[in-house]
Design a protein around this motif. Sequence first.
Motif, PDB file in Angstrom:
ATOM      1  N   GLY A  49       0.811  -1.213   0.000  1.00  0.00           N
ATOM      2  CA  GLY A  49       0.000   0.000   0.000  1.00  0.00           C
ATOM      3  C   GLY A  49       0.843   1.260   0.000  1.00  0.00           C
ATOM      4  O   GLY A  49       0.565   2.211  -0.746  1.00  0.00           O
ATOM      5  N   VAL A  50       1.883   1.284   0.833  1.00  0.00           N
ATOM      6  CA  VAL A  50       2.772   2.444   0.869  1.00  0.00           C
ATOM      7  C   VAL A  50       3.454   2.639  -0.483  1.00  0.00           C
ATOM      8  O   VAL A  50       3.537   3.764  -0.999  1.00  0.00           O
ATOM      9  N   LYS A  51       3.924   1.558  -1.066  1.00  0.00           N
ATOM     10  CA  LYS A  51       4.598   1.650  -2.365  1.00  0.00           C
ATOM     11  C   LYS A  51       3.677   2.228  -3.431  1.00  0.00           C
ATOM     12  O   LYS A  51       4.090   3.060  -4.253  1.00  0.00           O
ATOM     13  N   GLU A  52       2.424   1.813  -3.413  1.00  0.00           N
ATOM     14  CA  GLU A  52       1.468   2.292  -4.417  1.00  0.00           C
ATOM     15  C   GLU A  52       1.187   3.784  -4.267  1.00  0.00           C
ATOM     16  O   GLU A  52       1.135   4.513  -5.257  1.00  0.00           O
ATOM     17  N   GLY A  77       2.875   9.835  -6.248  1.00  0.00           N
ATOM     18  CA  GLY A  77       3.371  11.154  -5.876  1.00  0.00           C
ATOM     19  C   GLY A  77       2.885  11.658  -4.544  1.00  0.00           C
ATOM     20  O   GLY A  77       3.017  12.853  -4.237  1.00  0.00           O
ATOM     21  N   ILE A  78       2.317  10.781  -3.726  1.00  0.00           N
ATOM     22  CA  ILE A  78       1.835  11.165  -2.400  1.00  0.00           C
ATOM     23  C   ILE A  78       2.953  10.930  -1.391  1.00  0.00           C
ATOM     24  O   ILE A  78       3.524   9.836  -1.318  1.00  0.00           O
ATOM     25  N   ALA A  79       3.297  11.950  -0.624  1.00  0.00           N
ATOM     26  CA  ALA A  79       4.340  11.822   0.395  1.00  0.00           C
ATOM     27  C   ALA A  79       3.752  11.186   1.649  1.00  0.00           C
ATOM     28  O   ALA A  79       2.679  11.576   2.112  1.00  0.00           O
ATOM     29  N   VAL A  80       4.455  10.210   2.203  1.00  0.00           N
ATOM     30  CA  VAL A  80       4.070   9.575   3.462  1.00  0.00           C
ATOM     31  C   VAL A  80       5.112   9.942   4.510  1.00  0.00           C
ATOM     32  O   VAL A  80       6.304   9.685   4.335  1.00  0.00           O
ATOM     33  N   VAL A  81       4.659  10.567   5.593  1.00  0.00           N
ATOM     34  CA  VAL A  81       5.520  10.991   6.693  1.00  0.00           C
ATOM     35  C   VAL A  81       5.176  10.133   7.905  1.00  0.00           C
ATOM     36  O   VAL A  81       3.998   9.992   8.256  1.00  0.00           O
ATOM     37  N   ALA A  82       6.198   9.553   8.557  1.00  0.00           N
ATOM     38  CA  ALA A  82       5.924   8.642   9.665  1.00  0.00           C
ATOM     39  C   ALA A  82       6.914   8.835  10.799  1.00  0.00           C
ATOM     40  O   ALA A  82       8.081   9.174  10.582  1.00  0.00           O
ATOM     41  N   ALA A  83       6.439   8.604  12.015  1.00  0.00           N
ATOM     42  CA  ALA A  83       7.272   8.689  13.213  1.00  0.00           C
ATOM     43  C   ALA A  83       8.117   7.433  13.355  1.00  0.00           C
ATOM     44  O   ALA A  83       7.694   6.331  13.005  1.00  0.00           O
ATOM     45  N   PRO A 140      11.316   2.207   2.303  1.00  0.00           N
ATOM     46  CA  PRO A 140      11.952   3.134   1.359  1.00  0.00           C
ATOM     47  C   PRO A 140      10.960   4.178   0.854  1.00  0.00           C
ATOM     48  O   PRO A 140       9.811   3.863   0.553  1.00  0.00           O
ATOM     49  N   GLY A 141      11.400   5.402   0.799  1.00  0.00           N
ATOM     50  CA  GLY A 141      10.558   6.479   0.283  1.00  0.00           C
ATOM     51  C   GLY A 141       9.711   7.175   1.309  1.00  0.00           C
ATOM     52  O   GLY A 141       9.227   8.295   1.067  1.00  0.00           O
ATOM     53  N   VAL A 142       9.498   6.561   2.461  1.00  0.00           N
ATOM     54  CA  VAL A 142       8.738   7.205   3.529  1.00  0.00           C
ATOM     55  C   VAL A 142       9.640   8.216   4.230  1.00  0.00           C
ATOM     56  O   VAL A 142      10.820   7.958   4.475  1.00  0.00           O
ATOM     57  N   VAL A 143       9.091   9.389   4.557  1.00  0.00           N
ATOM     58  CA  VAL A 143       9.842  10.419   5.275  1.00  0.00           C
ATOM     59  C   VAL A 143       9.838  10.058   6.758  1.00  0.00           C
ATOM     60  O   VAL A 143       8.811  10.180   7.436  1.00  0.00           O
ATOM     61  N   ALA A 144      10.975   9.586   7.259  1.00  0.00           N
ATOM     62  CA  ALA A 144      11.091   9.133   8.645  1.00  0.00           C
ATOM     63  C   ALA A 144      11.476  10.301   9.539  1.00  0.00           C
ATOM     64  O   ALA A 144      12.442  11.023   9.264  1.00  0.00           O
TER      65      ALA A 144
END
Length: 443
Positions: A314-317, A322-328, A345-349
């Motif tokens: 789901g995150v990869k899709e 072009g949707i940014a995912v930000v996570a703690a 990968p690709g998630v803003v940690a």
Amino acid sequence: MNMGIKAAIKAGALALAIGMTAPAPAQLLGGGGLGNTLGGVTGGLTGGLLGTPAGPNGSMIGRLDAPLSAIGNTVNSLAPADLLSARRQRLRTLVRDNRTALDVDDQGNPIRRDEIIGINLAPDALAKAKAAGFTITRTEPIDNIGLTATILAPPRGKPARKAIEALRGIDPAGDYTLDHVYEPARAPLTPMQGPAAGGGATGGGGGAPIGLIDGGVGKHPAFANAAIEQRGFAGNPHPSGHGTAVASLLVGNVGAFRGAAPGSPLLVADVYGGAAGNGSAVAITRALAWLAQKGARVVNISLVGPPNPLLAAGVKEVLARGIAVVAAVGNDGPAAPPQYPASYPGVVAVTGVDAKGHALIEAGKPLHLDFAAPGADMAGALPGGGWEALRGTSFAAPLVAGRLARAGSLAALAAEARPGSGRVGRGIVCGDCRTLPKSVGLK
């Protein structure tokens, strides 16, 4: 400070790290209670733990036998082993308190009991599963991102963590996983009574909506002018302390308090429905799909848990769209395993820093780290109109998400990053986004 007070503070600091060991009614953001009568400090210390009644506005700040700074210093003194032990105890408590809904995988991570997920299974795979004694309990088409989750119950008397190997044996080409449960990256969900924020569709000014996957958001004056739409993925949306605090840091605006992106429309996907035993990989992935369909360009997830193939897909899709995912990154310290979705990968940690720019000692160690933001010495909203002092990476992530929504790109975000002390990734962003507790009447 005498030894008795020091011992109480030490116990409270460990309780903060554990977060879920006290009964729900006695906690806050790890806590419980109603409206602004809640009592807790820095996300999880409570009167029940320190023997001190709540102070003005429901906060214990100023009513402890030692200053808040001393508690923060004690948290900073906790060893990685203490934090790791607290994590294990917290997860055991979560499963014990929700034993009819939860079980564990082989690593002790909470999973939905008697549920195995098949991802995009072919009809012949389903036939083989049925022949082997598995029952198809439901199918979850995850619209917009090309995934279908089929939920299978194992044969009677066989736990899911064991039965999944049998499925993989009869269908080696199939994609099967357990339905892991994710928890707020600071403290328990803290279900609340009272009305939910918003209710109307987002739209109009403020640009593209920001997405939030968390518990539900409660009504608060900070949201008086915010366009908030909520949808439940584990029953109806239900206000929570954690979701309300995170939402306020995104779009809240009242008096001295200001979130990172006030005026932005907010889409809230409640994956708990008021129950800590929810927050599953299926619910979070369905929430991602809904937020993508509704036009969110940035999604904040202040939740943590183990890697899961469905959530990863789901995150990869959504990232591919072009949707940014930000996570703690979580708050179980550097000895704990990397937490997800932040480590994908690709998630803003995102990690957190205190008012001096020091990385929080309890912050997790993800596979990669992008930014830091204020995560302590700050205030956030509670359902019903109250305020609470916050601590944890849960509360740093929405500041980065809100700033990213306004900046428009990671490059622009990186350009404002400033140095900090410790592991802060590319630097501290939104350093001016912290609202001090005293600014909202907390002592």
